[in-house]
Write an enzyme that holds these catalytic residues in place. Structure first.
Site, PDB file in Angstrom:
ATOM      1  N   ARG A 245       0.866  -1.178   0.000  1.00 56.30           N
ATOM      2  CA  ARG A 245       0.000   0.000   0.000  1.00 56.30           C
ATOM      3  C   ARG A 245       0.898   1.221   0.000  1.00 56.30           C
ATOM      4  O   ARG A 245       1.457   1.607   1.018  1.00 56.30           O
ATOM      5  CB  ARG A 245      -0.916   0.001   1.244  1.00 56.30           C
ATOM      6  CG  ARG A 245      -2.079   0.977   1.141  1.00 56.30           C
ATOM      7  CD  ARG A 245      -2.795   1.120   2.486  1.00 56.30           C
ATOM      8  NE  ARG A 245      -2.126   2.097   3.333  1.00 56.30           N
ATOM      9  CZ  ARG A 245      -2.337   2.211   4.653  1.00 56.30           C
ATOM     10  NH1 ARG A 245      -3.172   1.392   5.255  1.00 56.30           N
ATOM     11  NH2 ARG A 245      -1.709   3.129   5.356  1.00 56.30           N
ATOM     12  N   HIS A 249      -3.919   5.210   4.069  1.00 51.98           N
ATOM     13  CA  HIS A 249      -5.129   4.399   3.933  1.00 51.98           C
ATOM     14  C   HIS A 249      -6.148   5.082   3.030  1.00 51.98           C
ATOM     15  O   HIS A 249      -6.747   4.445   2.169  1.00 51.98           O
ATOM     16  CB  HIS A 249      -5.755   4.144   5.309  1.00 51.98           C
ATOM     17  CG  HIS A 249      -7.097   3.481   5.239  1.00 51.98           C
ATOM     18  ND1 HIS A 249      -7.252   2.161   4.902  1.00 51.98           N
ATOM     19  CD2 HIS A 249      -8.348   3.968   5.460  1.00 51.98           C
ATOM     20  CE1 HIS A 249      -8.551   1.857   4.909  1.00 51.98           C
ATOM     21  NE2 HIS A 249      -9.224   2.938   5.242  1.00 51.98           N
ATOM     22  N   TYR A 257       1.647   6.748  11.327  1.00 50.19           N
ATOM     23  CA  TYR A 257       1.987   5.525  12.059  1.00 50.19           C
ATOM     24  C   TYR A 257       3.084   4.733  11.352  1.00 50.19           C
ATOM     25  O   TYR A 257       3.603   3.762  11.891  1.00 50.19           O
ATOM     26  CB  TYR A 257       0.736   4.650  12.233  1.00 50.19           C
ATOM     27  CG  TYR A 257      -0.113   4.557  10.990  1.00 50.19           C
ATOM     28  CD1 TYR A 257       0.168   3.640   9.972  1.00 50.19           C
ATOM     29  CD2 TYR A 257      -1.189   5.431  10.798  1.00 50.19           C
ATOM     30  CE1 TYR A 257      -0.590   3.586   8.823  1.00 50.19           C
ATOM     31  CE2 TYR A 257      -1.954   5.373   9.639  1.00 50.19           C
ATOM     32  CZ  TYR A 257      -1.646   4.454   8.656  1.00 50.19           C
ATOM     33  OH  TYR A 257      -2.401   4.407   7.503  1.00 50.19           O
TER      34      TYR A 257
END
Length: 330
Positions: A245, A249, A257
């Site tokens: 990824r 998100h 993070y």
């Protein structure tokens, strides 16, 4: 990369794979720019997962039913949701084929190409895909149903219930976990203790296999074999495609993070760059071909963007259209 000839692919197939991977990437990148410019509200990215998505799509046939998840932009573009239709949804315009501009983007559906309507709760697409597989089996149709999801969703109850039923009924169903190792901010080591999620297939009595999701050829092979098993009456398959990824998100996530070092390293794992380099090394493509393809894809995305921007928003009078039943019950 896997040897393409050993799995029955041609040089033209590989060129087509890259073309679709590049179109998915350019469409995705444009939506991020539109979001940052304040023109569209939300983006959830497929960047880094195009190889897995196009590889599996190449093994599918007309009449196969798909129940994709929100990160499957490259997959659904190949299957038949046009860039213009995607942009209509991203802008929330009346021309959005999913909801006429009422629904959150990335809820893909298109009846004409057998893409099921997607629900918002993660994991429900597994049950919907299994239901489609049951219908295909009952109707004795020579097709499969498939569902995709992220590895975080594999910890939901719907995943277990769907695959358990698929295993018992020996359904023509393929479940693909696109494992990018992050469920929003939660890394894989805090999501599950298993070494491989594909090992969960043993509990359902189905075939399980981990695949290099950065290699579209390997993904094609695994999906093709799973489809053949399904149509031969050998039941369902669980594929775990190991992906990357490359973005946060979503456009609402700051990605803090993950360290700066981790985020920079992701660029070295870019499946599009790896596949392009592989094709150049094999002499299947050259820089002139790349220039032409990438220019053509940019023009497709530009045209789709302009069409969506110029289209009307839903009228307020349409707020309840297709939300509540109209007329009395007889």
């Amino acid at each position: 990369m896997m040897d393409y000839q050993s799995v029955g692919l041609t040089e033209e197939d590989l060129k087509s794979m890259y073309k679709w991977m590049d179109l998915g990437r350019k469409l995705d990148e444009r939506m991020w720019l539109l979001n940052r410019a304040g023109k569209i509200p939300f983006v959830i990215s497929c960047q880094g997962q195009e190889a897995a998505q196009i590889g599996m799509a190449f093994a599918m046939e007309k009449g196969d039913v798909s129940a994709p998840y929100y990160r499957d932009l490259a997959l659904i573009t190949y299957l038949g949701i046009t860039p213009a239709e995607t942009m209509m949804s991203a802008f929330g315009k009346r021309g959005d084929i999913n909801s006429a501009g009422k629904q959150m983007p990335s809820h893909y559906s298109k009846k004409e190409v057998d893409i099921l309507s997607q629900s918002s709760p993660v994991g429900t697409q597994v049950l919907q895909g299994v239901g489609a597989a049951l219908a295909l089996k009952m109707d004795k149709k020579p097709n499969i149903a498939m569902a995709t999801l992220g590895e975080g969703t594999s910890n939901q109850g719907d995943f277990h219930e769907g695959l358990n039923f698929a295993g018992v009924q020996k359904l023509p169903f393929i479940c693909v976990i696109e494992n990018n190792e992050y469920a929003i901010s939660v890394p894989s080591n805090l999501q599950y203790a298993a070494d491989k999620l594909s090992d969960r297939a043993l509990g359902y009595g189905i075939h399980g296999e981990r695949v290099d999701g950065n290699d579209p050829i390997a993904m094609y092979k695994a999906m093709k074999e799973a489809r053949e098993r399904a149509l031969n009456g050998e039941g369902s398959t669980l594929l775990e495609a190991m992906c990357t990824r490359m973005t946060a998100h979503s456009s609402d996530d700051d990605d803090k993070y993950r360290s700066e070092e981790i985020r920079k390293d992701l660029k070295t794992q870019d499946c599009n760059i790896k596949f392009k380099t592989h094709l150049l090394d094999l002499g299947i493509i050259d820089e002139n071909w790349l220039t032409e393809i990438e220019k053509a894809n940019k023009e497709i995305v530009q045209k789709a963007t302009k069409e969506a921007e110029a289209s009307p928003y839903p009228d307020p009078s349409e707020t309840y259209t297709f939300v509540y039943a109209e007329g009395g019950v007889e």
